[in-house]
Structures are given as C-alpha cells and as structure tokens.
Design a protein around this motif. Structure first.
Motif, PDB file in Angstrom:
ATOM      1  N   ASP A  65      -0.727  -1.713   2.157  1.00  0.00           N
ATOM      2  CA  ASP A  65       0.086  -1.164   1.074  1.00  0.00           C
ATOM      3  C   ASP A  65       0.967  -2.291   0.552  1.00  0.00           C
ATOM      4  O   ASP A  65       2.126  -2.379   0.891  1.00  0.00           O
ATOM      5  N   PRO A  66       0.370  -3.190  -0.256  1.00  0.00           N
ATOM      6  CA  PRO A  66       1.119  -4.390  -0.650  1.00  0.00           C
ATOM      7  C   PRO A  66       2.354  -4.087  -1.494  1.00  0.00           C
ATOM      8  O   PRO A  66       3.171  -4.977  -1.697  1.00  0.00           O
ATOM      9  N   TYR A  67       2.486  -2.847  -1.967  1.00  0.00           N
ATOM     10  CA  TYR A  67       3.697  -2.541  -2.743  1.00  0.00           C
ATOM     11  C   TYR A  67       4.662  -1.696  -1.935  1.00  0.00           C
ATOM     12  O   TYR A  67       5.718  -1.327  -2.409  1.00  0.00           O
ATOM     13  N   GLY A  68       4.296  -1.332  -0.720  1.00  0.00           N
ATOM     14  CA  GLY A  68       5.191  -0.548   0.109  1.00  0.00           C
ATOM     15  C   GLY A  68       5.548  -1.328   1.349  1.00  0.00           C
ATOM     16  O   GLY A  68       6.224  -2.353   1.278  1.00  0.00           O
ATOM     17  N   ALA A  69       5.020  -0.888   2.482  1.00  0.00           N
ATOM     18  CA  ALA A  69       5.387  -1.507   3.752  1.00  0.00           C
ATOM     19  C   ALA A  69       4.980  -2.976   3.787  1.00  0.00           C
ATOM     20  O   ALA A  69       5.655  -3.804   4.363  1.00  0.00           O
ATOM     21  N   GLY A  70       3.870  -3.313   3.142  1.00  0.00           N
ATOM     22  CA  GLY A  70       3.393  -4.688   3.198  1.00  0.00           C
ATOM     23  C   GLY A  70       3.958  -5.579   2.114  1.00  0.00           C
ATOM     24  O   GLY A  70       3.547  -6.721   1.973  1.00  0.00           O
ATOM     25  N   TYR A  71       4.908  -5.068   1.346  1.00  0.00           N
ATOM     26  CA  TYR A  71       5.408  -5.818   0.187  1.00  0.00           C
ATOM     27  C   TYR A  71       5.975  -7.181   0.590  1.00  0.00           C
ATOM     28  O   TYR A  71       5.611  -8.199   0.010  1.00  0.00           O
ATOM     29  N   ALA A  86       2.339 -12.649  12.222  1.00  0.00           N
ATOM     30  CA  ALA A  86       3.114 -11.899  13.210  1.00  0.00           C
ATOM     31  C   ALA A  86       3.719 -10.701  12.495  1.00  0.00           C
ATOM     32  O   ALA A  86       3.877 -10.735  11.280  1.00  0.00           O
ATOM     33  N   PRO A  87       4.014  -9.632  13.224  1.00  0.00           N
ATOM     34  CA  PRO A  87       4.618  -8.476  12.545  1.00  0.00           C
ATOM     35  C   PRO A  87       6.001  -8.837  11.994  1.00  0.00           C
ATOM     36  O   PRO A  87       6.606  -9.814  12.402  1.00  0.00           O
ATOM     37  N   VAL A  88       6.446  -8.036  11.026  1.00  0.00           N
ATOM     38  CA  VAL A  88       7.742  -8.307  10.412  1.00  0.00           C
ATOM     39  C   VAL A  88       8.846  -7.967  11.396  1.00  0.00           C
ATOM     40  O   VAL A  88       9.125  -6.809  11.674  1.00  0.00           O
ATOM     41  N   ILE A  89       9.414  -9.015  12.000  1.00  0.00           N
ATOM     42  CA  ILE A  89      10.517  -8.847  12.941  1.00  0.00           C
ATOM     43  C   ILE A  89      11.643  -9.716  12.406  1.00  0.00           C
ATOM     44  O   ILE A  89      11.476 -10.915  12.225  1.00  0.00           O
ATOM     45  N   GLY A  90      12.755  -9.092  12.122  1.00  0.00           N
ATOM     46  CA  GLY A  90      13.823  -9.812  11.427  1.00  0.00           C
ATOM     47  C   GLY A  90      14.619 -10.721  12.331  1.00  0.00           C
ATOM     48  O   GLY A  90      15.721 -10.394  12.758  1.00  0.00           O
ATOM     49  N   ILE A  91      14.050 -11.872  12.683  1.00  0.00           N
ATOM     50  CA  ILE A  91      14.862 -12.853  13.405  1.00  0.00           C
ATOM     51  C   ILE A  91      14.868 -14.158  12.616  1.00  0.00           C
ATOM     52  O   ILE A  91      13.914 -14.475  11.920  1.00  0.00           O
ATOM     53  N   ARG A 116       5.533   0.872  13.622  1.00  0.00           N
ATOM     54  CA  ARG A 116       4.100   1.171  13.606  1.00  0.00           C
ATOM     55  C   ARG A 116       3.438   0.648  12.342  1.00  0.00           C
ATOM     56  O   ARG A 116       2.402  -0.014  12.397  1.00  0.00           O
ATOM     57  N   THR A 117       4.063   0.944  11.188  1.00  0.00           N
ATOM     58  CA  THR A 117       3.421   0.504   9.936  1.00  0.00           C
ATOM     59  C   THR A 117       3.371  -1.014   9.853  1.00  0.00           C
ATOM     60  O   THR A 117       2.421  -1.581   9.357  1.00  0.00           O
ATOM     61  N   ARG A 118       4.428  -1.675  10.380  1.00  0.00           N
ATOM     62  CA  ARG A 118       4.416  -3.139  10.324  1.00  0.00           C
ATOM     63  C   ARG A 118       3.251  -3.701  11.141  1.00  0.00           C
ATOM     64  O   ARG A 118       2.584  -4.644  10.730  1.00  0.00           O
ATOM     65  N   GLY A 167       5.516 -17.138  11.747  1.00  0.00           N
ATOM     66  CA  GLY A 167       4.332 -16.275  11.838  1.00  0.00           C
ATOM     67  C   GLY A 167       4.443 -15.091  10.907  1.00  0.00           C
ATOM     68  O   GLY A 167       3.473 -14.703  10.242  1.00  0.00           O
ATOM     69  N   MET A 168       5.633 -14.537  10.812  1.00  0.00           N
ATOM     70  CA  MET A 168       5.859 -13.393   9.928  1.00  0.00           C
ATOM     71  C   MET A 168       5.665 -13.781   8.454  1.00  0.00           C
ATOM     72  O   MET A 168       4.982 -13.083   7.717  1.00  0.00           O
ATOM     73  N   THR A 169       6.229 -14.913   8.050  1.00  0.00           N
ATOM     74  CA  THR A 169       6.108 -15.286   6.637  1.00  0.00           C
ATOM     75  C   THR A 169       4.669 -15.644   6.276  1.00  0.00           C
ATOM     76  O   THR A 169       4.259 -15.525   5.127  1.00  0.00           O
ATOM     77  N   LEU A 170       3.890 -16.053   7.301  1.00  0.00           N
ATOM     78  CA  LEU A 170       2.500 -16.407   7.027  1.00  0.00           C
ATOM     79  C   LEU A 170       1.574 -15.221   7.239  1.00  0.00           C
ATOM     80  O   LEU A 170       0.367 -15.339   7.088  1.00  0.00           O
TER      81      LEU A 170
END
Lengths: 474, 612
Positions: free
Chosen positions: A326-332, A435-440, A314-316, A429-432
């Motif tokens: 939250d650039p220092y927490g979930a969005g770090y 896209a949500p942070v999905i670890g693939i 959800r947070t992602r 997409g995730m690194t840019l």
C-alpha cells in the motif's frame, strides 16, 4: 598539567576525527532537509539546523566533561548510574508527555529529552561491570539470569513507553555476550529464529513442515544416523499416524491432517530420543530437539504475530515482506524513501537540490529518514562514503576494545560498537526497504539533542576509558 | 581472559557484511533501477493545463452571439489526497459531506493519478475564498475554465451547446481529458476544432502539499495555449429573433438562405429554448427536462431534422422537369374537373377555372395539372418504360439536393427520401408498376421526405434560376481564414435556366395574381415576391402549413421556407410569416399596412389551443 598532556596524548584522535566528521555531515544534511528560502541563516534557531548547532555545541561540552572525569569513576558508578536511569524510565511513564503515541519524553518548558536514549550507555556500563565481576561465568544459570535481568528491565520499561524500536536495541548485547564467551549456538539459534519467523509469514505451514523435516533429516544423516534407523523412524511415525487417523474415524472426530502429522511426530520423537541417547548419538538427539523446537516455534509465530504485535507493527512487517502493498498508506514512508534515494543516481542531485526531500515528500526526513537526503543529494557516492565512515568508526571501536587491558573497558567498547551498528543497520535498512520501519535514529546524523548527546556520551566514555587502557579497572 | 578474542572477526564480519548488503542495495536503487527517477519526477512535477479561450461567435453583421465567462472547477488527484477536514471543505464549497465522499469515490474509480473534477463551476466569489485555504487540502487544485455566455436568448439550435466530453470522445481524440468541454451540436460542434484552440501546458515544481514551488526548468518545456478562432456566422440575428417571435407558440421551422451565396440567414426551430439553459451546473437537469419531460421536443431541430412530404411546393419541381423533358411547354393546358380522373382512379382538386396553363396551374395549385405532367414524364415513349421514365425524373429531383445530405456545416443533417424504382418494385411486388401507382409524387405527397433545409435550398435554386451553393452557416473566421471551399462552389441542377422563367412567373402569380392566388398574404407592397403554398397531409391531426418564397424577383436576396405544424393550409400561416420575414430582412421593418398581420401571427397559438 602532566596528567592533562598525558590524556591528550593518549586519546584516540582518529575516532574523534571520525566523530566530528560524521556530526558535521549530519548537520549539513539536516540543513538541506529542512532548508527553505525564507530562513537562510545557519544560526536561525527557529529552524532545526539552527537548533542542531546548539545541540552540537552542547555535545562538545559534554564530551569535554566526560574526558575530564577519572576513568575509575565509570566503573565505580556503573550500577548507581544504571539504577538512576531505571528510575528515570519509570518516572517518564508517569510524568512523561505523549508524542506520537509514545510516552517517552520529559518536557521542561521548551526542552524535551528522552531517557530511553540515555538508558543505553547506563545499561552498557552496568552489563560491562557485571560481566567482568570475578564470580561471573557465562554459562552459569545465575550469571545468565542476572545479565538478562540487566538487559530486560530497561527493555521492558521502554516497551511500556510504547517505543518498541528503542527497546529492540538491547538485543544487540547478544553480540557483546558472544564476544565474552556465550556459545555460538545461541547466535545461530537467534539467527534461525529470525529466519524461521520470516519464512513462517511468507510460506504455508506445510512448506515449513517439509523444510524443517528435510533439513533435520539431512543433519541427522550427516551426524551418523543409519538408513536402517530412518526407515524405522518413518515406520513408527506411519504407524502412529494411521493409529490416530483410525481413532479419529472411530470416535467420529475430525482431525486435521496437520494435527495427525504433528501428534504422531511428537509420539514418534519420544522413543527416538531414548534410542539415540542409548546409542550415544548425542548430536542426533540435539538435532531432533532443535527441529522439534523450531516446529513448535514456527507454529507459534503465527500466534505471536497476530496477538502480541500491534496492528501498525504487523502492517510494517507485511509491507517489508511484500505480503501487503500500500504505497500510499502504510508503505508510504518507505516507498517515498526509496524514490528519494533511487532518484539520486550516481553522484546525486547536489547540495540543496533534492526535490524529494526539499519538497517534503519523504516524511521525518531530518530525523529517522535523514539517510534519504544523503542518498538523493549526494547519490551513490555520498551514501557509500557515509556508510563507510560509520563502518570505519565502528570497526575502529572494535579494534580499540580489543587493546584494553581491563575487561570492563573491552566489554563497554564492544557495547558501544554494537549499539552504533544496530542503529546503522536498522535505520539505513529501513530507508532502503530492507528492514521494517522502526523509528530509531542514525547515529550522529539524525536531528535531535537526546540522541546526539546519548551517542556522544556513549562514545566519549569509551574514549576516556581507552585513554587509560593500560590501567586495570576493577 | 582473551581466549575468545578471535571472535572479533566474526563480529566485524557481520558488520562488514551488512554494510556491503546496503551498498549493493544502493547500487541497485540508485544506478541500475531507473524507475525511481521517474517516480521522483512524477512526485514533484505538476503539469497545469492552460485552457485557451474558446472563439467567440458573431452574426453576419458583427453582432456578438456567444462569448465566454470565467468559471473554476475544483479538481482532485486521489493519489495526492491526504487526510483533510472534510467538513471544512464542504462548508467552503457549500456542499453535502455525502456528495463530497461520493465524488472522491468516483474520482478514485476513474484514476488515482489523473485529475478528475470534484466540483464543477465554482463562482468567482467561492473561488476567491477557497484559493486562500487550498493549501489545507493536498490533492485538490483549481482549474480555470471558460463557460459560454449568450447575450441574446436566440438561435440556440444553430449555435449548439457544449457538454463535458464522455469516455468515447476521450478515447477517440487524445486531445480531450476529463472535464473538458466539447461542442455537441450546431456551430459549436462543426467548428469545434477552430473554436476550441489548442490547450497549453505549464509545468511546476510542487511540494508534498501540492503547493507550487516554482517553474520547472524556467518554463523551458511550457507550451502556451492557442486561443480559439472567432467565427463570423451567416446568421442575421435580427431576422432570427424576429422569426422566433413569429413562431412563438407554434411548432415548425423556418430556414432563410441568401440565394447567391448559400448563406443561411435564419434557421428557426420552434419551440426554441434559451441557450443559457445548457450552461453551468443546471445543465444536466435542464437537459433531462427538455429531453424527457417536454412533449414538444424543443431540442429536436425541426429546421434540419423534421422530415415532411413537401406537398404542393413540389409541383414546382415537377413543372421544371416537365419543361426540361419537353413533355409540356408553358402553354400546355390540362383540364381539371374538381380533380384528376382515370377510370376508377381519382385525385381530388379544389374547384377552379379549367383548363389551366402552366403559370396558372402554379398560381392555383391544380392537382390534376401535375398528375398529367408527372404521368407524361413517366410514360414518355422515348424512355421505353415507366421505370426508365421514373429514373430520369429521379435524377432531375436529386440534382436539386434532395434525397441526400446537402453537406451543410451543421451536424444532424438528414438525407430525406426520394423513392427508387427498387423501392417500388418491392412495394408493389412487381417490376412493371404503373405511373398511376406513384401518381401522388406529382403533388409532393406519397413517400417523399424532405427537410426544411433542403426545401429552402430548392427555393434558392429556383431564385438563382438553376444553381445553388451548399447552404452554410459559417462565413469566415476572425483571423480572415475562409471556410471550406466546397461552400463557394456552384452546384448546377439538371434543368436549363430558361425553364425557370415560366415557373417563377407562376410563383409571382401565387402572391399577386389576384382571385384564387394562394399566397396573397405574403405580398409586400413594392417588392416582387415569388412563392408557393403547400399543405402537408398529416394523418395525426391538422395538416401542416408550408410556404416557400423568394424576393425580390430579380436579383433575389432571400429565399425562405416556412413550415407550421398543424397550420392547416400554406396560406393560413406559412404565407404571412414568410412575407413578414422577407419584409423584415429587405426593409428592416414592417410597413404599417401589415402590422395587423404581424400581430395576428405573433399571437396565434397552435400549441395550447389544442390542449384545451
């Protein structure tokens, strides 16, 4: 001996060249990502780039073995391979090792391997085999059911392992099925569902309601509905609304305005569907049905979001949509990733000069976030080149797939291209921050034996099939 | 079979579209938006402030008064803090977990990006242990600081102390950042800019764990710190310590000035405190204790801030003004019969021979004499009115530096108070008040308020026969730089130097005039001491004892004022202490014949006696 020369001649060397180039560039960036002054030898196997060299060597070996095997073998053994992988997926649930909250790894001493990675090519083989069976008809319920079963079984097992990201990969087979004749409406609906999901999270219920209503009204008008009937519909709906409202007042029930609107719409739609059916306005009936379903879907998204998804997911998603920040927490991760890439500029900081990656500000930089190293050290030029190389490889695979005589090979080829594309789209997409942070992993780039081997097997089976493209496989 | 082969274009189209979106995004991130480059710099650079050594302070003879010792502040940058073992850190530092969390919350409140202090002043031992393990605590780093150290527990008020800067000071001067120290009083405050030096900065590359990875661009942008200047003060620490000893268990102040330069030789406020109390972690606690819980107010600098009426000492001024305005000559005599009587009005005086001339009026401190002199000045027909006469009188008084700050290089100087005609107009609600209304000014009582420093300056002026230098406590800096030129400039009073002689004659008589002399206890065999006693009426208890003196009479080397609160008469404590101080300064030791007096003064206890 002639067979061997035939094989070498009929292999698609352009694809192999692209593959080798990408693997090499991947290794260079892993070297840069984990580089430190203490370990400079590229063969130091205590370091990731040293290990990756070993994996690359092994991948080459695997590729050669695959090329030696008869191409008939792959279609013949598609189902057994698939079943064997399912078995591995089940046993990893029982014997696997927990790594970062996911039970998706087998561990044999120092060697770890991830069956979910290998389930991709097995599933791809199985679906190719099934789709090309003589009794398969894409819009038959039974065919759809079985092909869904082939996709959903590994998907469910991988979700159970706690690796939702890898499970999502299987959704890309929708594109493969589309190529094989699945109605475009399904793709469109899938697209609509994704869009509606995002809108629902971003906007209020009322906005969504108005949006759906206005879109469907415009569509209905275009499909030949008369103004007269609109007026009738609105009249009927108004009547129902006031009826419900009055009932609520009399019985002293406090209906929310949403409730009134929705219930009266439902009541209003039933006679309207009947009316349009009678008037032979099929399209309008479909539009009404779709908009009604979207409405229902949209209102259930909230429920799915807060009850089915887990908190970190959800947070992602909220981070991605900018609802939370939250650039220092979930969005770090993403914040750092964007900084690293953004600081690269046009030509980058140069090999081994990326401060953000070298000093480890970007997490998981040799695996999921390897694209940051590319962006920071090679800049816009390097990142674009890498993207274009990957795109070229994928498009090349599509072209190769279309030239197959055997539909099994074609479907498999599409499978490979689509899987690679999904990884590219989600990972980059995730690194840019798109896209949500999905670890693939990023194909051929990310550090790790399992993923490199899995992509190698995926690709080289297709190259082997392609070498025999003029044969008909059954 | 291939009836759907056109769909390759749809699929390829999707693929190309997505990659195109990515490339546009890259264009935006990497080329159009510059902010990411800045963020990257912020991420990976750390500016480490290099603190300069604060200047040392010496006395006039080169004896060390203040030096530095190393201390280490543990700093925190909340933004960079990651999960860490709180217990481990607390054990390393020897603090409570609760306090640690409170500090972190406080730091976050101040700023996420700027460093604030997590724990102040670690000892070298703790620092050594912590340094090894600091890598485990990202977001924390150690900032070396210098703390003040005092080899002698003396001159606390004059030296002043350092405190952490507050928000207002940081706002006013961007030089300071949180955790910095600033001179809050005394020399430390006046000469803050010279003593502090200039901070330097070193820029490093750091990794995500805040570990230093090397110098940024080979130190091209580094700035080395500039050490503070050493300061040589005018204090004679031997004399200062002796004065503090004499004043033990007494409230009051002593100021000693070298007349021909204005240099402050000693500046004592009693009770004193140990300057070490304001150093280190106990500082705030000690500060509270001294400010709130000590009824003697040791922080109150009596030598500069205590406002007393000058008492009989002020008769010297009135005598000088009388002579200057020619309302009297040295030979003028006035009668005194136990006081000054006009109609119903009486100003009492003790019994002595009558009539007296000027010299003897000083020697015997006759009230009636000065009531006559003062009245003569105010009512001098030449001025037309009492008010005009008062204005003339006031102008002379101000020329001695009364009524305004002298401009010494010490903070917290006060103006004192010399009333104006307007003041009396308001007080008596009429324009033409009479000389008798304000007659108590004649003997230094009434509304007059004068600080001991101003009083000492007055004595120096008399010793100089008519001029003074603004009193100051800094002599020169270590690098040879001189202090402000204003301290070198002679300030002339409005009294011609010829008129000082009879007054000084009187002052000498005060010490060595035999029968009736009020300051005999200040006498030093072989040295011509000139002085004057005073008693300040105190409505709250015993009167205050005042004594001013200078010596030797010719070519004076020291001018001194001694105030002893509740010392009853100037003669009782003021005179002996002043005498001992002068002897100590001029001779270096106290002669055998006065040892008994020294002992009596040191042992006298005016504080605890009262409480019983």
């Amino acid at each position: 001996m002639t067979r061997r020369t035939n094989l070498l001649k009929s292999l698609d060397w352009w694809t192999i060249l692209l593959y080798a180039l990408l693997v090499f560039l991947g290794w260079v960036n892993i070297y840069a990502a984990v580089y430190n002054e203490g370990h400079q030898s590229i063969f130091d196997i205590s370091q990731r780039y040293g290990k990756q060299l070993l994996w690359i060597g092994a991948a080459g070996f695997i590729a050669i073995i695959i090329l030696i095997i008869e191409s008939k073998f792959f279609s013949a053994f598609a189902y057994p391979t698939y079943l064997f992988m399912l078995l591995l997926l089940i046993s990893v649930l029982i014997f696997g090792r927990d790594v970062k909250g996911a039970r998706s790894w087998f561990e044999f001493g120092a060697i770890r391997f991830q069956p979910a990675e290998f389930a991709k090519f097995a599933t791809c083989l199985a679906i190719s085999r099934y789709v090309t069976q003589y009794n398969f008809k894409i819009h038959k319920i039974k065919s759809l059911f079985i092909s869904s079963l082939i996709l959903f079984t590994p998907m469910a097992l991988i979700v159970l392992q706690g690796d939702a990201g890898s499970a999502l990969v299987y959704s890309v087979f929708l594109l493969v099925l589309y190529r094989e004749g699945l109605s475009g409406i399904v793709l469109f609906l899938g697209f609509l569902a994704a869009l509606l999901f995002i809108f629902t999270l971003l906007w209020s219920k009322l906005t969504i309601l108005l949006l759906i209503l206005s879109v469907s009204l415009i569509a209905a008008k275009l499909s030949g509905l008369k103004w007269k009937n609109f007026g009738l519909g609105i009249l009927i709906m108004g009547a129902f609304s006031s009826l419900i409202w009055i009932t609520g007042k009399i019985l002293n029930l406090h209906f929310s305005s949403y409730f009134i609107v929705i219930v009266s719409m439902v009541l209003c739609i039933i006679p309207f569907l009947f009316f349009t059916y009678k008037q032979k306005l099929r399209n309008v009936a479909w539009i009404i049905l779709i908009s009604f379903c979207s409405l229902f879907y949209s209102f259930s998204v909230g429920y799915i979001f807060s009850n089915v998804l887990e908190q970190h997911q959800r947070t992602r998603i909220n981070e991605l949509l900018g609802i939370e920040s939250d650039p220092y927490g979930a969005g770090y991760n993403v914040a750092q990733s964007k900084i690293a890439i953004g600081s690269g500029g046009f030509t980058g900081k140069g090999f081994l000069n990326g401060t953000q990656t070298k000093f480890k500000f970007v997490p998981e930089q040799s695996t999921d976030f390897i694209f940051c190293t590319v962006g920071e050290e090679w800049g816009f030029v390097g990142a674009t080149v890498v993207l274009l190389l990957l795109l070229t490889l994928i498009l090349r695979l599509l072209i190769l797939a279309e030239r197959q005589r055997s539909s099994f090979s074609r479907v498999y080829g599409y499978g490979v291209a689509c899987i690679l594309f999904f990884h590219l789209a989600v990972n980059v997409g995730m690194t840019l921050g798109l896209a949500p942070v999905i670890g693939i992993p990023l194909p051929f780039f990310s550090y790790g034996g399992s993923s490199l081997w899995s992509f190698t097997i995926l690709l080289f089976i297709f190259l082997r099939l392609d070498a025999n493209r003029l044969e008909l496989l059954r | 079979m291939n009836n759907f082969s056109n769909r390759i274009y749809v699929i390829a189209g999707i693929f190309i579209l997505v990659v195109l979106v990515f490339i546009i995004r890259l264009l935006n991130l990497q080329i159009i938006d510059e902010s990411y480059k800045l963020s990257a710099e912020n991420n990976s650079q750390r500016q480490v402030t290099q603190f300069p050594a604060r200047g040392l302070i010496y006395d006039r003879n080169g004896k060390l008064l203040v030096y530095n010792q190393a201390a280490y502040d543990l700093m925190i940058i909340p933004r960079q803090v990651k999960q860490f073992d709180t217990i481990d850190l607390c054990n390393l530092l020897g603090i409570d977990k609760k306090d640690a969390l409170k500090q972190i919350a406080k730091a976050k409140k101040y700023s996420y990006r700027k460093a604030s202090i997590f724990l102040k002043q670690l000892s070298s031992e703790r620092y050594a242990v912590l340094q090894e393990k600091l890598y485990k605590f990202p977001g924390f780093f150690v900032q070396p600081r210098t703390l003040r150290k005092y080899p002698r527990q003396s001159a606390a008020h004059a030296l002043g102390y350092l405190r952490e800067v507050n928000n207002k000071e940081m706002k006013n001067d961007s030089y300071y950042s949180q955790g910095d120290y600033i001179g809050k009083s005394g020399i430390e405050r006046t000469y803050e800019k010279e003593l502090r030096g200039e901070k330097g900065v070193e820029i490093f590359w750091v990794d995500v764990y805040n570990r230093i990875k090397g110098s940024y661009k080979d130190g091209k942008f580094d700035k080395p710190p500039v050490s503070g200047k050493n300061l040589y003060s005018t204090l004679d620490i031997g004399l200062q310590e002796y004065g503090e000893l004499l004043m033990s268990n007494k409230k009051g102040g002593i100021v000693a000035i070298e007349p021909n330069s204005g240099e402050i030789l000693a500046k004592i406020s009693s009770p004193a405190y140990d300057p070490e109390m304001f150093v280190g972690r106990a500082m705030n606690q000690n500060y509270k204790r001294l400010v709130q819980n000590d009824s003697l107010k040791p922080l109150f600098d009596r030598s500069m801030m205590a406002l007393y009426p000058p008492g009989s000492v002020f008769k010297l001024i009135n005598a000088l003004i009388g002579l200057q305005e020619k309302v009297i000559t040295p030979a003028t005599r006035f009668e005194c019969h136990n006081g000054y009587h006009v109609g119903n009005f009486t100003m009492k005086c003790h019994s002595h021979a009558s009539p007296l001339d000027l010299i003897h009026s000083i020697q015997l401190s006759c009230n009636a004499y000065y009531a006559n002199v003062f009245r003569s000045i105010l009512e001098y027909p030449k001025y037309g009115s009492v008010q005009n006469g008062f204005k003339v009188w006031r102008k002379h008084v101000l020329s001695f530096g009364f009524g305004n700050k002298l401009g010494a290089d010490l903070p917290n100087e006060l103006n004192g108070f010399i009333p104006t005609t307007d003041y009396y107009k308001k007080k008596y609600r009429r324009e033409n008040w009479r000389a008798l209304n304000v007659i108590s000014l004649a003997i230094g009582q009434g509304e007059l308020l004068i600080t001991p420093l101003q009083m000492a300056n007055m004595v120096a002026t008399i010793a100089n026969r008519g001029y003074y230098y603004i009193p100051h406590i800094a002599k020169y800096f270590g690098d040879g730089e001189l202090i402000d030129a204003k301290f070198m400039k002679r300030k002339q009073t409005s009294i011609d130097s010829v008129y000082y002689k009879p007054v000084i004659d009187g002052m000498e008589e005060v010490i060595s005039g035999g029968e009736g002399s009020t300051g005999r206890l200040a006498a030093i065999p072989g040295i011509r001491v000139c002085g004057k006693t005073g008693t300040v009426e105190n409505p709250h208890g015993d009167d205050h004892s005042v004594f001013v003196a200078f010596a030797p009479r010719e070519n004076p080397k020291i001018a001194i004022v001694v105030y002893v609160e509740n010392g009853v008469w100037g003669a009782r404590y003021g005179a002996p202490i002043a005498g001992l101080m002068i002897e100590k300064y001029l001779r270096g030791e106290i002669s055998q014949s006065k040892k008994w007096l020294e002992k009596r003064m040191i042992e006298a206890d005016l504080i605890h006696k009262k409480k019983e």
